[in-house]
Design a protein around this motif. Structure first.
Motif, PDB file in Angstrom:
ATOM      1  N   THR A 164       0.825  -1.199   0.000  1.00  0.00           N
ATOM      2  CA  THR A 164       0.000   0.000   0.000  1.00  0.00           C
ATOM      3  C   THR A 164       0.863   1.254   0.000  1.00  0.00           C
ATOM      4  O   THR A 164       1.953   1.267   0.575  1.00  0.00           O
ATOM      5  N   THR A 165       0.365   2.315  -0.641  1.00  0.00           N
ATOM      6  CA  THR A 165       1.084   3.590  -0.617  1.00  0.00           C
ATOM      7  C   THR A 165       0.504   4.507   0.459  1.00  0.00           C
ATOM      8  O   THR A 165       0.861   5.674   0.534  1.00  0.00           O
ATOM      9  N   SER A 166      -0.395   3.991   1.279  1.00  0.00           N
ATOM     10  CA  SER A 166      -0.984   4.802   2.351  1.00  0.00           C
ATOM     11  C   SER A 166       0.111   5.434   3.203  1.00  0.00           C
ATOM     12  O   SER A 166       1.107   4.791   3.526  1.00  0.00           O
ATOM     13  N   SER A 167      -0.099   6.700   3.581  1.00  0.00           N
ATOM     14  CA  SER A 167       0.916   7.362   4.418  1.00  0.00           C
ATOM     15  C   SER A 167       0.777   6.947   5.872  1.00  0.00           C
ATOM     16  O   SER A 167       1.598   7.317   6.702  1.00  0.00           O
ATOM     17  N   THR A 168      -0.259   6.188   6.203  1.00  0.00           N
ATOM     18  CA  THR A 168      -0.399   5.684   7.576  1.00  0.00           C
ATOM     19  C   THR A 168      -0.307   4.156   7.564  1.00  0.00           C
ATOM     20  O   THR A 168      -1.040   3.472   8.264  1.00  0.00           O
ATOM     21  N   ARG A 169       0.611   3.612   6.731  1.00  0.00           N
ATOM     22  CA  ARG A 169       0.662   2.163   6.609  1.00  0.00           C
ATOM     23  C   ARG A 169       1.190   1.480   7.868  1.00  0.00           C
ATOM     24  O   ARG A 169       1.897   2.093   8.663  1.00  0.00           O
ATOM     25  N   ALA A 170       0.810   0.228   7.963  1.00  0.00           N
ATOM     26  CA  ALA A 170       1.055  -0.523   9.186  1.00  0.00           C
ATOM     27  C   ALA A 170       2.535  -0.852   9.366  1.00  0.00           C
ATOM     28  O   ALA A 170       3.315  -0.881   8.407  1.00  0.00           O
ATOM     29  N   ALA A 171       2.907  -1.147  10.616  1.00  0.00           N
ATOM     30  CA  ALA A 171       4.287  -1.482  10.971  1.00  0.00           C
ATOM     31  C   ALA A 171       4.797  -2.666  10.144  1.00  0.00           C
ATOM     32  O   ALA A 171       5.936  -2.652   9.652  1.00  0.00           O
ATOM     33  N   CYS A 172       3.959  -3.686   9.945  1.00  0.00           N
ATOM     34  CA  CYS A 172       4.402  -4.868   9.209  1.00  0.00           C
ATOM     35  C   CYS A 172       4.673  -4.552   7.735  1.00  0.00           C
ATOM     36  O   CYS A 172       5.573  -5.129   7.122  1.00  0.00           O
ATOM     37  N   VAL A 173       3.925  -3.606   7.182  1.00  0.00           N
ATOM     38  CA  VAL A 173       4.149  -3.204   5.785  1.00  0.00           C
ATOM     39  C   VAL A 173       5.513  -2.501   5.670  1.00  0.00           C
ATOM     40  O   VAL A 173       6.314  -2.810   4.782  1.00  0.00           O
ATOM     41  N   LEU A 174       5.747  -1.568   6.573  1.00  0.00           N
ATOM     42  CA  LEU A 174       7.032  -0.853   6.577  1.00  0.00           C
ATOM     43  C   LEU A 174       8.179  -1.856   6.745  1.00  0.00           C
ATOM     44  O   LEU A 174       9.222  -1.751   6.089  1.00  0.00           O
ATOM     45  N   ASP A 175       7.981  -2.853   7.598  1.00  0.00           N
ATOM     46  CA  ASP A 175       9.007  -3.868   7.858  1.00  0.00           C
ATOM     47  C   ASP A 175       9.272  -4.705   6.602  1.00  0.00           C
ATOM     48  O   ASP A 175      10.433  -4.958   6.251  1.00  0.00           O
ATOM     49  N   CYS A 176       8.209  -5.121   5.917  1.00  0.00           N
ATOM     50  CA  CYS A 176       8.376  -5.901   4.675  1.00  0.00           C
ATOM     51  C   CYS A 176       9.147  -5.088   3.638  1.00  0.00           C
ATOM     52  O   CYS A 176      10.048  -5.603   2.962  1.00  0.00           O
ATOM     53  N   GLN A 177       8.767  -3.828   3.510  1.00  0.00           N
ATOM     54  CA  GLN A 177       9.433  -2.985   2.512  1.00  0.00           C
ATOM     55  C   GLN A 177      10.914  -2.831   2.819  1.00  0.00           C
ATOM     56  O   GLN A 177      11.764  -2.912   1.927  1.00  0.00           O
ATOM     57  N   ALA A 178      11.225  -2.633   4.094  1.00  0.00           N
ATOM     58  CA  ALA A 178      12.636  -2.490   4.497  1.00  0.00           C
ATOM     59  C   ALA A 178      13.411  -3.778   4.215  1.00  0.00           C
ATOM     60  O   ALA A 178      14.530  -3.750   3.701  1.00  0.00           O
ATOM     61  N   LYS A 179      12.788  -4.910   4.526  1.00  0.00           N
ATOM     62  CA  LYS A 179      13.482  -6.196   4.336  1.00  0.00           C
ATOM     63  C   LYS A 179      13.696  -6.501   2.863  1.00  0.00           C
ATOM     64  O   LYS A 179      14.752  -7.020   2.478  1.00  0.00           O
ATOM     65  N   LEU A 180      12.693  -6.195   2.027  1.00  0.00           N
ATOM     66  CA  LEU A 180      12.868  -6.446   0.591  1.00  0.00           C
ATOM     67  C   LEU A 180      13.987  -5.579   0.036  1.00  0.00           C
ATOM     68  O   LEU A 180      14.751  -5.999  -0.838  1.00  0.00           O
ATOM     69  N   ALA A 181      14.097  -4.352   0.556  1.00  0.00           N
ATOM     70  CA  ALA A 181      15.128  -3.428   0.068  1.00  0.00           C
ATOM     71  C   ALA A 181      16.525  -3.896   0.465  1.00  0.00           C
ATOM     72  O   ALA A 181      17.523  -3.518  -0.158  1.00  0.00           O
ATOM     73  N   MET A 182      16.612  -4.740   1.502  1.00  0.00           N
ATOM     74  CA  MET A 182      17.924  -5.217   1.973  1.00  0.00           C
ATOM     75  C   MET A 182      18.552  -6.219   1.004  1.00  0.00           C
ATOM     76  O   MET A 182      19.740  -6.493   1.072  1.00  0.00           O
ATOM     77  N   ARG A 183      17.751  -6.824   0.149  1.00  0.00           N
ATOM     78  CA  ARG A 183      18.222  -7.775  -0.843  1.00  0.00           C
ATOM     79  C   ARG A 183      19.104  -8.859  -0.218  1.00  0.00           C
ATOM     80  O   ARG A 183      20.229  -9.105  -0.660  1.00  0.00           O
ATOM     81  N   VAL A 184      18.568  -9.508   0.802  1.00  0.00           N
ATOM     82  CA  VAL A 184      19.260 -10.621   1.458  1.00  0.00           C
ATOM     83  C   VAL A 184      19.442 -11.748   0.422  1.00  0.00           C
ATOM     84  O   VAL A 184      18.525 -12.027  -0.335  1.00  0.00           O
ATOM     85  N   PRO A 185      20.615 -12.394   0.373  1.00  0.00           N
ATOM     86  CA  PRO A 185      20.852 -13.441  -0.624  1.00  0.00           C
ATOM     87  C   PRO A 185      19.781 -14.535  -0.554  1.00  0.00           C
ATOM     88  O   PRO A 185      19.313 -14.898   0.531  1.00  0.00           O
ATOM     89  N   GLN A 186      19.430 -15.054  -1.741  1.00  0.00           N
ATOM     90  CA  GLN A 186      18.343 -16.025  -1.833  1.00  0.00           C
ATOM     91  C   GLN A 186      18.658 -17.365  -1.182  1.00  0.00           C
ATOM     92  O   GLN A 186      17.771 -18.186  -1.023  1.00  0.00           O
ATOM     93  N   ASP A 187      19.934 -17.615  -0.867  1.00  0.00           N
ATOM     94  CA  ASP A 187      20.238 -18.955  -0.352  1.00  0.00           C
ATOM     95  C   ASP A 187      19.644 -19.213   1.024  1.00  0.00           C
ATOM     96  O   ASP A 187      19.493 -20.357   1.435  1.00  0.00           O
ATOM     97  N   ALA A 188      19.278 -18.124   1.709  1.00  0.00           N
ATOM     98  CA  ALA A 188      18.530 -18.334   2.946  1.00  0.00           C
ATOM     99  C   ALA A 188      17.099 -18.731   2.563  1.00  0.00           C
ATOM    100  O   ALA A 188      16.617 -18.351   1.508  1.00  0.00           O
ATOM    101  N   GLY A 189      16.452 -19.499   3.410  1.00  0.00           N
ATOM    102  CA  GLY A 189      15.028 -19.756   3.193  1.00  0.00           C
ATOM    103  C   GLY A 189      14.263 -18.471   3.460  1.00  0.00           C
ATOM    104  O   GLY A 189      14.859 -17.413   3.712  1.00  0.00           O
ATOM    105  N   ALA A 190      12.947 -18.546   3.397  1.00  0.00           N
ATOM    106  CA  ALA A 190      12.130 -17.369   3.709  1.00  0.00           C
ATOM    107  C   ALA A 190      10.813 -17.838   4.306  1.00  0.00           C
ATOM    108  O   ALA A 190      10.440 -19.009   4.158  1.00  0.00           O
ATOM    109  N   ALA A 191      10.134 -16.930   4.992  1.00  0.00           N
ATOM    110  CA  ALA A 191       8.844 -17.288   5.590  1.00  0.00           C
ATOM    111  C   ALA A 191       7.904 -16.098   5.557  1.00  0.00           C
ATOM    112  O   ALA A 191       8.338 -14.943   5.501  1.00  0.00           O
ATOM    113  N   ILE A 192       6.621 -16.405   5.546  1.00  0.00           N
ATOM    114  CA  ILE A 192       5.579 -15.377   5.624  1.00  0.00           C
ATOM    115  C   ILE A 192       4.673 -15.760   6.779  1.00  0.00           C
ATOM    116  O   ILE A 192       4.183 -16.892   6.845  1.00  0.00           O
TER     117      ILE A 192
END
Lengths: 455, 455
Positions: free
Chosen positions: A96-124
């Motif tokens: 969402t582009t909402s300016s009042t977006r939730a903490a988890c959204v901000l966290d996901c965006q930050a983590k995706l921007a970190m570009r952690v190597p794919q060899d780690a697994g991932a979870a949702i």
């Protein structure tokens, strides 16, 4: 005489019973007439526009699901889902582009921007019942606690654990309940758990939403399976509601992100239930690369185009399912705008019609009130010329050349409105741009749900 | 035995009566709970937010009114009003910016642009029941026929006859009916006819709307009287619904226009019932110059400022009355945005909240759901910072510093929501711009009116 009296009394009482029965019947009928949705909501839980059943989704190599009842807010149902994707998976997402977006959204965006190597697994990890939005610093702490617990249990970096929360805004997330559920979730992970996962993320949804596609890649089959939740507060803006897509395609995160961003405008960004954009919209896609098909490394190749089309079809399917579960919806409506002066104009006109309360209530009332469509075009701010405008309902042209069509038939138009799936088409007659968006009607059911339910 | 049986039978019947009575009572209560507006609409015709009575409006020297039942669409009520203003009157107006605006709106705009000398008299003719919008060339012909008939009857140029039409869009205006009524209207013109005129222009309005102001000018009293209609399709965009203002002030058309244009943004453009902008919005003001007060020739003078303030107060009063008659409304709500980064941002945030179906249904349900206000701020597109935002309902701060306020009380907030007049205040904490807009709640009554009524 006494007998006669008795009989009279009997008759009187009988007449009274009859009268009261008639009265009760009339009251019942009136109740049904003024609030059909209310009555339906008691006897029919599922939207009348719902698909017949949850689709048969393929298992995706490298993806497992689990769900649990953590008691975040609801009683007697699951409310947390966990998805684990294998090491080597590419992750992409839009939010969402909402300016009042939730903490988890901000966290996901930050983590995706970190570009952690794919060899780690991932979870949702996703919970329903609480949006963890507008919860200040405590919001981020809750995200850290939940994603940290998952990372520890699944032995992966927290930067590869993505979380979503959906439900009431502004209340502290009881994150301990979710943390407590993590071990149990881990133990019940299964490649077959996707339908239960789709159920666990529902809020006002009346049915779980799933969609799939399979294509033949170069050397093997590529599968896509996705789930979504959404029913109210639906007017995505460059993002979506909660959607999770899984595929076994071999593709880099960058290429996956490019496809996703390019397809979101015509799918999830082209739907609206009530013009209200959520604080929590998130769409995450994971590609495990476990298909036998060759890697998709050239976005212009036939394989890439086929995969992108399949991805789009799953996204479109889920987007439509969200509209079909729109709060109180009884009609599924496509607004099809053609020959607009620009793409922006086509979008503005389509959304102006789709969000107009007067158009939506007319649809609810099965009234072919195309005058309200005219008004919605007029208010949109887009370039429009009264005398070039053509308005059709289905195949029927209702208005053109600045007026009612010559062979306009109120009867035929009214008959069309009784259908469950409608197309309202506006030909602006100005340029070459077009846009379709999908929406539902505005009924007593929407008021029932939202004047009482705190979401 | 027989007696005993009889008595048993009696008791049984009595019990049945009692049971059915209880059932009927329960059904009635349920009916009242699910559709209070529906029940009200049968027993109480007038909005619960209506003023106690039509105000006592002063007669304006040089202005006369007449109304008639021409049978445009409604039976058993007046539906045409005529206002004649004396030679020497200045006329100014603002109109809808809809790109599909009605023939009469286009005609008024063209006539005002002609700047016909004020020595001719002027007239305003308005019908309800049909908007004469999206009626092609026939629309302009109908306007010509109606304004031509009035011009002939009142012996003035047609270029000084302004017309409005309100009601159903896209149906041909039965202009002959109005033309036929003109002679009768002329014969019944009276300086005292303003309340009847206010009634004749109503559509879904539940009460006629009037407002007045008087100020002491330089040498005499200046009076302003105005009437308005509006209830649904209310989201004016640089214009208004139907509003007619009359004053005996001596002022040029240019100065009057300047004042009008400058006051419309904070009054009629600051209200919304349902976010739908009409094709027919028009505000016309006539100044007859018959007050004994000196001419207002310098807009910076104290007299000019006092007059402009009085004009604004009448406009604001009528604007609020339109919201109070919002279709299905049970609450009158001010959305007060302060400390926005810019005036545009303040407006966007205020309108985003005022038009949010989720905020409006929460108000209808008397639910202090400030989370939905947060979401509406977030989707507005305006600059907003979660941690600087402060949300208050009345005097109660509910959220600040990115979270629920420390002394937040659900009970107190819920009690506040039971009031009929509410203030939702959002302090963005960013700049100096502020904006108030006024709206109403979204109830079953709105659905009732608009899923059935073709307007």
């Amino acid at each position: 005489m006494a007998k006669k009296k008795k009989a009279d009394k009997d008759d009187k009482l009988k007449a009274k019973v009859k009268k009261l029965r008639t009265k009760a019947k009339a009251l019942k009928a009136e109740l049904a007439a003024v609030a059909p949705a209310k009555i339906k909501s008691k006897t029919v839980a599922v939207s009348p526009l719902a698909p017949k059943s949850f689709p048969d989704l393929p298992q995706i190599g490298g993806v497992e699901f689990a769900s649990a009842a953590a008691g975040v807010r609801y009683a007697g149902r699951t409310d947390v889902m966990l998805a684990r994707v294998a090491p080597g998976s590419a992750i992409a997402g839009v939010f969402t582009t909402s300016s009042t977006r939730a903490a988890c959204v901000l966290d996901c965006q930050a983590k995706l921007a970190m570009r952690v190597p794919q060899d780690a697994g991932a979870a949702i990890i996703v919970n329903s019942g609480n949006a963890n939005a507008f919860t200040g610093q405590a919001g981020q702490s809750a995200v850290d606690a939940v994603t940290g617990a998952v990372a520890e249990a699944l032995d992966m970096p927290a930067s590869r654990v993505f979380s979503s929360s959906t439900g009431v805004i502004g209340e502290p997330l009881p994150y301990e309940k979710i943390v407590e559920a993590v071990t149990g979730l881990k133990d019940s992970l299964s490649p077959a758990g996707i339908e239960d996962a789709a159920r666990a993320i529902m809020t006002t949804d009346t049915y779980p939403k799933g969609a799939m596609a399979e294509i033949e890649g170069d050397g093997g089959t590529i599968r896509i399976a996705g789930i979504a939740k959404g029913s109210g507060m639906i007017a995505p803006n460059m993002a979506t509601m909660l959607v999770y897509l899984f595929t076994d395609a071999r593709i880099s995160a960058d290429r996956l992100q490019k496809m996703l961003s390019r397809q979101v405008d015509d799918t999830f960004n082209a739907i609206t239930v009530d013009s209200d954009t959520s604080t929590s919209d998130a769409l995450i896609v994971a590609a495990t690369g476990q298909s036998k098909a060759a890697e998709i490394s050239d976005l212009r190749s036939a394989e890439a185009k086929a995969f992108e089309a399949a991805l789009r079809s799953v996204m479109m399917d889920l987007a439509h399912q969200v509209v079909r579960d729109g709060e109180g919806a009884t009609k599924f409506v496509e607004i099809r705008v053609t020959r607009a002066a620009s793409k922006e104009d086509a979008h503005r006109v389509a959304m102006s019609i789709a969000n107009s309360p007067l158009v939506k209530t007319a649809i609810a009332g099965e009234d072919a009130n195309w005058g309200r469509v005219v008004a919605a075009v007029g208010k949109s701010g887009a370039q429009a010329d009264r005398d070039k405008l053509k308005i059709s309902f289905g195949d029927m042209v209702l208005a053109e050349k600045g007026w009612r069509a010559p062979d306009y038939s109120e009867e035929a138009a009214s008959a069309y409105m009784k259908g469950e799936e409608l197309v309202i088409a506006v030909d602006l007659g100005l340029g070459r741009a077009s846009k379709s968006v999908w929406t539902c009607d505005l009924t007593h059911g929407y008021i029932d749900i939202n004047a009482d339910y705190r979401s």
